[in-house]
Every structure is written in structure tokens, then in C-alpha cells.
Design a protein around this motif. Structure first.
Motif, PDB file in Angstrom:
ATOM      1  N   THR A 130       0.374  -0.934  -3.418  1.00  0.00           N
ATOM      2  CA  THR A 130       0.118   0.333  -4.105  1.00  0.00           C
ATOM      3  C   THR A 130      -0.948   1.153  -3.375  1.00  0.00           C
ATOM      4  O   THR A 130      -0.806   2.368  -3.201  1.00  0.00           O
ATOM      5  CB  THR A 130      -0.341   0.062  -5.552  1.00  0.00           C
ATOM      6  OG1 THR A 130       0.650  -0.720  -6.227  1.00  0.00           O
ATOM      7  CG2 THR A 130      -0.551   1.358  -6.300  1.00  0.00           C
ATOM      8  N   TRP A 131      -2.001   0.480  -2.931  1.00  0.00           N
ATOM      9  CA  TRP A 131      -3.047   1.189  -2.187  1.00  0.00           C
ATOM     10  C   TRP A 131      -2.504   1.748  -0.874  1.00  0.00           C
ATOM     11  O   TRP A 131      -2.823   2.883  -0.495  1.00  0.00           O
ATOM     12  CB  TRP A 131      -4.227   0.258  -1.918  1.00  0.00           C
ATOM     13  CG  TRP A 131      -5.266   0.880  -1.030  1.00  0.00           C
ATOM     14  CD1 TRP A 131      -5.452   0.631   0.302  1.00  0.00           C
ATOM     15  CD2 TRP A 131      -6.219   1.874  -1.393  1.00  0.00           C
ATOM     16  NE1 TRP A 131      -6.473   1.405   0.793  1.00  0.00           N
ATOM     17  CE2 TRP A 131      -6.967   2.188  -0.235  1.00  0.00           C
ATOM     18  CE3 TRP A 131      -6.522   2.529  -2.586  1.00  0.00           C
ATOM     19  CZ2 TRP A 131      -7.993   3.117  -0.247  1.00  0.00           C
ATOM     20  CZ3 TRP A 131      -7.544   3.463  -2.586  1.00  0.00           C
ATOM     21  CH2 TRP A 131      -8.267   3.741  -1.431  1.00  0.00           C
ATOM     22  N   ALA A 132      -1.672   0.968  -0.183  1.00  0.00           N
ATOM     23  CA  ALA A 132      -1.099   1.423   1.084  1.00  0.00           C
ATOM     24  C   ALA A 132      -0.197   2.638   0.880  1.00  0.00           C
ATOM     25  O   ALA A 132      -0.148   3.537   1.735  1.00  0.00           O
ATOM     26  CB  ALA A 132      -0.313   0.285   1.745  1.00  0.00           C
ATOM     27  N   LEU A 133       0.503   2.699  -0.251  1.00  0.00           N
ATOM     28  CA  LEU A 133       1.429   3.801  -0.491  1.00  0.00           C
ATOM     29  C   LEU A 133       0.749   5.025  -1.078  1.00  0.00           C
ATOM     30  O   LEU A 133       1.084   6.165  -0.729  1.00  0.00           O
ATOM     31  CB  LEU A 133       2.544   3.343  -1.443  1.00  0.00           C
ATOM     32  CG  LEU A 133       3.521   2.288  -0.906  1.00  0.00           C
ATOM     33  CD1 LEU A 133       4.467   1.827  -2.011  1.00  0.00           C
ATOM     34  CD2 LEU A 133       4.327   2.838   0.272  1.00  0.00           C
ATOM     35  N   GLN A 134      -0.212   4.820  -1.978  1.00  0.00           N
ATOM     36  CA  GLN A 134      -0.775   5.936  -2.732  1.00  0.00           C
ATOM     37  C   GLN A 134      -2.193   6.334  -2.321  1.00  0.00           C
ATOM     38  O   GLN A 134      -2.610   7.465  -2.571  1.00  0.00           O
ATOM     39  CB  GLN A 134      -0.769   5.600  -4.232  1.00  0.00           C
ATOM     40  CG  GLN A 134       0.615   5.346  -4.799  1.00  0.00           C
ATOM     41  CD  GLN A 134       1.493   6.586  -4.750  1.00  0.00           C
ATOM     42  OE1 GLN A 134       0.997   7.711  -4.710  1.00  0.00           O
ATOM     43  NE2 GLN A 134       2.802   6.390  -4.749  1.00  0.00           N
ATOM     44  N   ARG A 135      -2.971   5.388  -1.738  1.00  0.00           N
ATOM     45  CA  ARG A 135      -4.364   5.654  -1.364  1.00  0.00           C
ATOM     46  C   ARG A 135      -5.164   6.187  -2.549  1.00  0.00           C
ATOM     47  O   ARG A 135      -5.976   7.109  -2.414  1.00  0.00           O
ATOM     48  CB  ARG A 135      -4.428   6.643  -0.200  1.00  0.00           C
ATOM     49  CG  ARG A 135      -3.804   6.146   1.084  1.00  0.00           C
ATOM     50  CD  ARG A 135      -4.569   4.963   1.644  1.00  0.00           C
ATOM     51  NE  ARG A 135      -3.939   4.431   2.845  1.00  0.00           N
ATOM     52  CZ  ARG A 135      -4.402   3.398   3.538  1.00  0.00           C
ATOM     53  NH1 ARG A 135      -5.516   2.794   3.131  1.00  0.00           N
ATOM     54  NH2 ARG A 135      -3.782   2.950   4.608  1.00  0.00           N
ATOM     55  N   SER A 136      -4.920   5.573  -3.718  1.00  0.00           N
ATOM     56  CA  SER A 136      -5.619   5.983  -4.938  1.00  0.00           C
ATOM     57  C   SER A 136      -6.101   4.726  -5.645  1.00  0.00           C
ATOM     58  O   SER A 136      -5.290   3.873  -6.026  1.00  0.00           O
ATOM     59  CB  SER A 136      -4.683   6.778  -5.858  1.00  0.00           C
ATOM     60  OG  SER A 136      -5.282   6.960  -7.135  1.00  0.00           O
TER      61      SER A 136
ATOM     62  N   ASP B  71       6.951   3.214 -11.200  1.00  0.00           N
ATOM     63  CA  ASP B  71       7.040   4.658 -10.989  1.00  0.00           C
ATOM     64  C   ASP B  71       5.796   5.179 -10.284  1.00  0.00           C
ATOM     65  O   ASP B  71       5.883   5.964  -9.330  1.00  0.00           O
ATOM     66  CB  ASP B  71       7.231   5.361 -12.331  1.00  0.00           C
ATOM     67  CG  ASP B  71       7.244   6.875 -12.176  1.00  0.00           C
ATOM     68  OD1 ASP B  71       8.221   7.401 -11.622  1.00  0.00           O
ATOM     69  OD2 ASP B  71       6.266   7.513 -12.604  1.00  0.00           O
ATOM     70  N   ARG B  72       4.623   4.742 -10.726  1.00  0.00           N
ATOM     71  CA  ARG B  72       3.371   5.207 -10.105  1.00  0.00           C
ATOM     72  C   ARG B  72       3.224   4.688  -8.688  1.00  0.00           C
ATOM     73  O   ARG B  72       2.668   5.373  -7.814  1.00  0.00           O
ATOM     74  CB  ARG B  72       2.166   4.762 -10.940  1.00  0.00           C
ATOM     75  CG  ARG B  72       2.120   5.332 -12.350  1.00  0.00           C
ATOM     76  CD  ARG B  72       2.072   6.865 -12.342  1.00  0.00           C
ATOM     77  NE  ARG B  72       1.938   7.376 -13.698  1.00  0.00           N
ATOM     78  CZ  ARG B  72       2.957   7.682 -14.477  1.00  0.00           C
ATOM     79  NH1 ARG B  72       4.201   7.503 -14.023  1.00  0.00           N
ATOM     80  NH2 ARG B  72       2.771   8.153 -15.703  1.00  0.00           N
ATOM     81  N   MET B  73       3.723   3.483  -8.417  1.00  0.00           N
ATOM     82  CA  MET B  73       3.627   2.927  -7.071  1.00  0.00           C
ATOM     83  C   MET B  73       4.396   3.741  -6.047  1.00  0.00           C
ATOM     84  O   MET B  73       3.928   3.945  -4.921  1.00  0.00           O
ATOM     85  CB  MET B  73       4.140   1.488  -7.055  1.00  0.00           C
ATOM     86  CG  MET B  73       3.206   0.446  -7.626  1.00  0.00           C
ATOM     87  SD  MET B  73       3.971  -1.198  -7.603  1.00  0.00           S
ATOM     88  CE  MET B  73       4.200  -1.384  -5.812  1.00  0.00           C
ATOM     89  N   LEU B  74       5.568   4.240  -6.437  1.00  0.00           N
ATOM     90  CA  LEU B  74       6.471   4.828  -5.461  1.00  0.00           C
ATOM     91  C   LEU B  74       6.600   6.341  -5.575  1.00  0.00           C
ATOM     92  O   LEU B  74       7.369   6.945  -4.828  1.00  0.00           O
ATOM     93  CB  LEU B  74       7.858   4.184  -5.608  1.00  0.00           C
ATOM     94  CG  LEU B  74       7.904   2.689  -5.255  1.00  0.00           C
ATOM     95  CD1 LEU B  74       9.235   2.090  -5.674  1.00  0.00           C
ATOM     96  CD2 LEU B  74       7.693   2.485  -3.762  1.00  0.00           C
TER      97      LEU B  74
END
Length: 277
Positions: free
Chosen positions: A64-70, A269-272
């Protein structure tokens, strides 16, 4: 009006005959497909269930961090999985995620190339559009009947029914992304001597990436919406306690498992989700 009802068009008989013919002629193909699907399902399930749950949660948080940086979304995903673990639904969640990830592999692997092909062939898309409409509007319970006939009971028929229902989403969104590429971009690439393959990989696919990622997101959400229906044909996962709660009229079990499904859906949903900046 009796003459009209007495001369009923035998759609059901035609469909039954077609399935009988497919079962007789294509059984070796269906058996081989079932073996491939079972191997993929078992491999994903092994990855999700063999390590300690906290390691798997850490891996999802890192992804999730790698995809969203949040850090907010990462923390939300980690807390969501910890909530699932707290409620005692880790094994069922891993089984449902296996079904969802398997459906994503199949749907994106098939849907994206088909979407690219029909984006470059408008007549082919015009022919395919009614088929896609049929796949999305036909009641999902109808898919379970041929899935049971061809593949028996278990995870494989649930996966096949899920794929049939979900596949139109990546096809349509990939087609939308590729076909909406500005003509000026493709003309500029051709003017600089780009081949059709180079234009596709360096111009069209990068431009269509947000739509393709939306197709992936929709594939995951629609697949997760099928977990209860897939449970009716023997697929394991979060749909099993929901069906059990329905049979027992168990409000506590139904609400508990339903909330877990909602939490998993929101996390994925939030991950992607790709935000347009």
C-alpha cells in the motif's frame, strides 16, 4: 394469444443442448483448465496462509505504501487487516482474497489484450458489445449452472462464474483508454517513425494507464461482490459464513461477516485507487 404461448421458442432446450454438446466435446479442455485454475488457487492460498498473519499484513501495508505513498492509507489498511484478524476471519479472508486475486490474474490477462484489440478494430467492438452486455446483465446465478456442470463443486466453478461476470469491466475500460488517446499524440509518434508496437507501448498504454488501473479496481470490487454467490457452489471464503447465517437466520453471524467483507472491499479499493493529480 394461445397460439403465441403454445409455440414457445425453445431457448432453454437450445441452451441445454449446447451445454451437453460442449460437455461431450470439450471435457478434456475443461479438465485441463480446472487443473490450471486449481494450481493457481493453491499457490496463492499457500502464499497467504503459510506465513504468520502479521507478516502478510506487513506485506500488504508495504504494498500500500509503495502504491499510494500515504501513511494514512497504509495505516488504514494495516488496521483493517488487524480488525479482520481480531474478528477471527483471517482464514476466510485469505480464501476470498485468493478468489479475488485469481480472478484479477485471469480477467486482466485476458481483458486488457482484448480491450487493446477491439480499440483498434471498431467493427469487432461493435460485434462484441452485445456479448459484453449479456455477460454483465445475465443473472449471476445462471453462470453457476454450467460452471457446476463443467467443473463440479469447489473454488474452480466459483472462479469461472466470477471471471465471466467480471471480464467485461477490464475489456470496456481498456478499450476506453486506448480509443480515447488523442490523435495528435499517435500522429506525432508516427511522424517520428514509431512502429505500431512502439506507438502502443510508448503512447497509447501510458495514456490509458489510469483507465486500465480503474479496470483493475473494478475487477477486484466485482470479484469481491461474488464471494457470497461463489459460496453456493462450494467456494471457500467470506461468503460461507454469510450463507450459513442466512440458513440459520443468525443476525450476529451475518452482520459480523458482512462488516468484514465491507472492510476488505474498502481496503482493496484504497490500495489500488489512482488519484488524478
Amino acid at each position: 394469444m394461445n397460439w403465441l404461448t403454445d409455440n414457445k421458442i425453445p431457448l432453454g432446450d437450445w441452451a441445454a443442448d449446447a451445454f451437453d454438446w460442449l460437455q461431450d466435446v470439450g471435457q478434456p479442455f475443461f479438465d485441463a483448465l480446472a487443473l490450471v485454475m486449481e494450481a493457481m488457487i493453491e499457490a496463492i492460498l499457500w502464499v497467504l496462509q503459510t506465513p504468520h498473519p502479521l507478516l502478510v499484513i506487513g506485506a500488504f501495508a508495504a504494498l500500500t505504501w509503495a502504491l499510494q505513498r500515504s501513511w494514512r492509507i497504509t495505516l488504514f489498511v494495516a488496521l483493517g487487516f488487524l480488525f479482520v484478524l481480531n474478528q477471527g476471519y483471517w482464514e476466510e479472508t485469505a480464501e476470498s482474497l485468493t478468489l479475488v486475486l485469481s480472478a484479477c490474474v485471469v480477467c486482466m490477462g485476458v481483458g486488457v489484450p482484448i480491450g487493446i484489440a477491439v480499440a483498434h478494430r471498431p467493427r469487432l467492438y461493435a460485434w462484441m458489445r452485445p456479448v459484453l452486455d449479456l455477460m454483465q446483465t445475465l443473472p449471476t446465478f445462471v453462470y453457476l449452472i454450467p460452471a457446476i456442470v463443467f467443473f463440479g463443486i469447489g473454488m474452480v466453478p466459483g472462479l469461472i462464474a466470477t471471471v465471466i461476470f467480471v471480464l467485461p469491466a477490464p475489456i470496456r475500460l481498456t478499450h476506453l483508454g486506448i480509443s480515447s488517446t488523442p490523435a495528435a499524440l499517435t500522429e506525432a509518434a508516427e511522424a517520428f517513425g514509431a512502429t505500431p508496437q512502439q506507438t502502443l507501448w510508448k503512447v497509447e498504454l501510458p495514456y490509458a494507464l489510469p483507465q486500465i488501473m480503474t479496470g483493475l479496481n473494478q475487477t477486484i470490487m466485482l470479484s469481491l461482490s461474488m464471494v457470497v454467490i461463489a459460496a453456493l457452489v462450494g467456494a471457500d471464503g467470506l461468503g460461507v459464513p454469510v450463507v450459513r447465517a442466512l440458513n440459520q437466520v443468525n443476525t450476529s453471524l451475518g452482520f459480523e461477516s458482512g462488516i468484514v467483507i465491507v472492510v476488505v472491499a474498502i481496503m482493496l479499493d484504497r490500495m489500488l485507487r489512482m488519484e488524478h493529480k
